[in-house]
Write a protein that holds these residues in place. Structure first.
Motif, PDB file in Angstrom:
ATOM      1  N   GLY A 102      -2.874  10.546   5.594  1.00  0.00           N
ATOM      2  CA  GLY A 102      -3.154  10.755   7.015  1.00  0.00           C
ATOM      3  C   GLY A 102      -3.343   9.467   7.787  1.00  0.00           C
ATOM      4  O   GLY A 102      -2.662   8.474   7.565  1.00  0.00           O
ATOM      5  N   GLN A 103      -4.318   9.500   8.711  1.00  0.00           N
ATOM      6  CA  GLN A 103      -4.581   8.355   9.588  1.00  0.00           C
ATOM      7  C   GLN A 103      -5.022   7.109   8.819  1.00  0.00           C
ATOM      8  O   GLN A 103      -4.846   5.990   9.302  1.00  0.00           O
ATOM      9  N   ALA A 104      -5.575   7.286   7.643  1.00  0.00           N
ATOM     10  CA  ALA A 104      -6.037   6.136   6.846  1.00  0.00           C
ATOM     11  C   ALA A 104      -4.884   5.203   6.498  1.00  0.00           C
ATOM     12  O   ALA A 104      -5.095   4.000   6.307  1.00  0.00           O
ATOM     13  N   LYS A 105      -3.662   5.739   6.420  1.00  0.00           N
ATOM     14  CA  LYS A 105      -2.506   4.904   6.064  1.00  0.00           C
ATOM     15  C   LYS A 105      -2.286   3.775   7.068  1.00  0.00           C
ATOM     16  O   LYS A 105      -1.696   2.759   6.730  1.00  0.00           O
ATOM     17  N   GLY A 106      -2.775   3.938   8.275  1.00  0.00           N
ATOM     18  CA  GLY A 106      -2.628   2.898   9.288  1.00  0.00           C
ATOM     19  C   GLY A 106      -3.490   1.673   9.039  1.00  0.00           C
ATOM     20  O   GLY A 106      -3.296   0.629   9.657  1.00  0.00           O
ATOM     21  N   GLY A 107      -4.433   1.759   8.107  1.00  0.00           N
ATOM     22  CA  GLY A 107      -5.347   0.650   7.855  1.00  0.00           C
ATOM     23  C   GLY A 107      -4.876  -0.360   6.836  1.00  0.00           C
ATOM     24  O   GLY A 107      -5.321  -1.507   6.844  1.00  0.00           O
ATOM     25  N   VAL A 108      -3.973   0.069   5.939  1.00  0.00           N
ATOM     26  CA  VAL A 108      -3.518  -0.813   4.857  1.00  0.00           C
ATOM     27  C   VAL A 108      -2.041  -0.527   4.605  1.00  0.00           C
ATOM     28  O   VAL A 108      -1.656   0.632   4.449  1.00  0.00           O
ATOM     29  N   ARG A 109      -1.247  -1.559   4.548  1.00  0.00           N
ATOM     30  CA  ARG A 109       0.173  -1.345   4.259  1.00  0.00           C
ATOM     31  C   ARG A 109       0.345  -0.933   2.798  1.00  0.00           C
ATOM     32  O   ARG A 109      -0.451  -1.324   1.935  1.00  0.00           O
ATOM     33  N   ALA A 110       1.367  -0.166   2.535  1.00  0.00           N
ATOM     34  CA  ALA A 110       1.686   0.208   1.155  1.00  0.00           C
ATOM     35  C   ALA A 110       2.196  -1.036   0.433  1.00  0.00           C
ATOM     36  O   ALA A 110       2.868  -1.879   1.020  1.00  0.00           O
ATOM     37  N   GLY A 111       1.841  -1.151  -0.843  1.00  0.00           N
ATOM     38  CA  GLY A 111       2.293  -2.288  -1.634  1.00  0.00           C
ATOM     39  C   GLY A 111       1.158  -2.863  -2.447  1.00  0.00           C
ATOM     40  O   GLY A 111       0.068  -2.299  -2.520  1.00  0.00           O
ATOM     41  N   ARG A 112       1.432  -4.018  -3.035  1.00  0.00           N
ATOM     42  CA  ARG A 112       0.469  -4.623  -3.960  1.00  0.00           C
ATOM     43  C   ARG A 112      -0.158  -5.873  -3.358  1.00  0.00           C
ATOM     44  O   ARG A 112       0.531  -6.723  -2.799  1.00  0.00           O
ATOM     45  N   ASP A 113      -1.473  -5.973  -3.494  1.00  0.00           N
ATOM     46  CA  ASP A 113      -2.242  -7.164  -3.145  1.00  0.00           C
ATOM     47  C   ASP A 113      -3.082  -7.489  -4.371  1.00  0.00           C
ATOM     48  O   ASP A 113      -4.012  -6.750  -4.690  1.00  0.00           O
ATOM     49  N   ALA A 114      -2.732  -8.568  -5.059  1.00  0.00           N
ATOM     50  CA  ALA A 114      -3.427  -8.950  -6.299  1.00  0.00           C
ATOM     51  C   ALA A 114      -3.390  -7.780  -7.275  1.00  0.00           C
ATOM     52  O   ALA A 114      -2.315  -7.303  -7.607  1.00  0.00           O
ATOM     53  N   HIS A 115      -4.528  -7.289  -7.696  1.00  0.00           N
ATOM     54  CA  HIS A 115      -4.592  -6.200  -8.681  1.00  0.00           C
ATOM     55  C   HIS A 115      -4.727  -4.821  -8.025  1.00  0.00           C
ATOM     56  O   HIS A 115      -4.877  -3.827  -8.714  1.00  0.00           O
ATOM     57  N   VAL A 116      -4.664  -4.756  -6.686  1.00  0.00           N
ATOM     58  CA  VAL A 116      -4.789  -3.492  -5.956  1.00  0.00           C
ATOM     59  C   VAL A 116      -3.421  -3.092  -5.413  1.00  0.00           C
ATOM     60  O   VAL A 116      -2.790  -3.855  -4.680  1.00  0.00           O
ATOM     61  N   ARG A 117      -2.980  -1.898  -5.807  1.00  0.00           N
ATOM     62  CA  ARG A 117      -1.717  -1.352  -5.292  1.00  0.00           C
ATOM     63  C   ARG A 117      -2.051  -0.177  -4.398  1.00  0.00           C
ATOM     64  O   ARG A 117      -2.696   0.778  -4.811  1.00  0.00           O
ATOM     65  N   THR A 118      -1.625  -0.263  -3.141  1.00  0.00           N
ATOM     66  CA  THR A 118      -1.878   0.795  -2.170  1.00  0.00           C
ATOM     67  C   THR A 118      -0.658   1.699  -2.081  1.00  0.00           C
ATOM     68  O   THR A 118       0.464   1.222  -1.935  1.00  0.00           O
ATOM     69  N   VAL A 119      -0.924   3.002  -2.174  1.00  0.00           N
ATOM     70  CA  VAL A 119       0.123   4.012  -2.122  1.00  0.00           C
ATOM     71  C   VAL A 119      -0.159   4.924  -0.930  1.00  0.00           C
ATOM     72  O   VAL A 119      -1.290   5.408  -0.774  1.00  0.00           O
ATOM     73  N   HIS A 120       0.847   5.147  -0.096  1.00  0.00           N
ATOM     74  CA  HIS A 120       0.726   6.081   1.019  1.00  0.00           C
ATOM     75  C   HIS A 120       1.237   7.446   0.575  1.00  0.00           C
ATOM     76  O   HIS A 120       2.411   7.583   0.217  1.00  0.00           O
ATOM     77  N   ALA A 121       0.360   8.428   0.598  1.00  0.00           N
ATOM     78  CA  ALA A 121       0.743   9.792   0.215  1.00  0.00           C
ATOM     79  C   ALA A 121       1.641  10.380   1.295  1.00  0.00           C
ATOM     80  O   ALA A 121       1.283  10.356   2.473  1.00  0.00           O
ATOM     81  N   PRO A 122       2.811  10.901   0.898  1.00  0.00           N
ATOM     82  CA  PRO A 122       3.708  11.470   1.911  1.00  0.00           C
ATOM     83  C   PRO A 122       3.147  12.736   2.548  1.00  0.00           C
ATOM     84  O   PRO A 122       3.432  13.027   3.703  1.00  0.00           O
ATOM     85  N   LYS A 123       2.360  13.487   1.822  1.00  0.00           N
ATOM     86  CA  LYS A 123       1.733  14.701   2.356  1.00  0.00           C
ATOM     87  C   LYS A 123       0.268  14.686   1.979  1.00  0.00           C
ATOM     88  O   LYS A 123      -0.505  13.955   2.542  1.00  0.00           O
ATOM     89  N   ASP A 124      -0.107  15.461   0.971  1.00  0.00           N
ATOM     90  CA  ASP A 124      -1.515  15.486   0.584  1.00  0.00           C
ATOM     91  C   ASP A 124      -1.796  14.425  -0.476  1.00  0.00           C
ATOM     92  O   ASP A 124      -0.965  14.144  -1.323  1.00  0.00           O
ATOM     93  N   GLY A 125      -2.980  13.861  -0.395  1.00  0.00           N
ATOM     94  CA  GLY A 125      -3.348  12.809  -1.326  1.00  0.00           C
ATOM     95  C   GLY A 125      -3.469  13.283  -2.760  1.00  0.00           C
ATOM     96  O   GLY A 125      -3.138  12.545  -3.684  1.00  0.00           O
TER      97      GLY A 125
END
Length: 121
Positions: A50-73
């Motif tokens: 949802g709206q949280a995806k606007g806070g962090v781009r999808a991808g990897r930063d160091a050891h943290v990989r951010t994934v944007h859920a296409p629908k439900d998390g």
């Protein structure tokens, strides 16, 4: 290899800090905390929806990989847990959602509550 999958909505929702007024900002703060946290996992997968995806781009930063859920998390969290478990990795999911807990156990992961993570941030 150990993987921590974070149900961001559930973790952010465990704090009464006004997150509902700025979901993207809450996700960004959680991401920043995960980057510097002393947590004994090789990879942290942060799942945003949802709206949280606007806070962090999808991808990897160091050891943290951010994934944007296409629908439900939840579906994305289960998919990430399954993928890591199939590779033989130790997978732990951070969530208080009992239904999600049961689903990730079904794919070979374990679950712990948000308090465990929040106590380490």
């Amino acid at each position: 290899m150990s993987v921590l999958v974070v149900d961001a909505a559930n973790v952010v929702g465990a704090r009464a800090d006004g997150w509902w007024k700025d979901r993207a900002g809450a996700a960004r703060r959680l991401h920043e905390e995960l980057l510097v946290a002393d947590i004994d996992y090789d990879v942290i997968v942060l799942v945003l929806e949802g709206q949280a995806k606007g806070g962090v781009r999808a991808g990897r930063d160091a050891h943290v990989r951010t994934v944007h859920a296409p629908k439900d998390g939840d579906a994305t969290i289960v998919a990430e847990a399954r993928k890591a478990a199939e590779k033989g990795q130790r997978v732990v999911v951070v969530t208080a959602d009992r239904a999600l807990d049961a689903r990730v156990h079904g794919v070979g992961a374990t679950a712990i509550g948000p308090t465990w993570l929040l106590d380490r941030l």
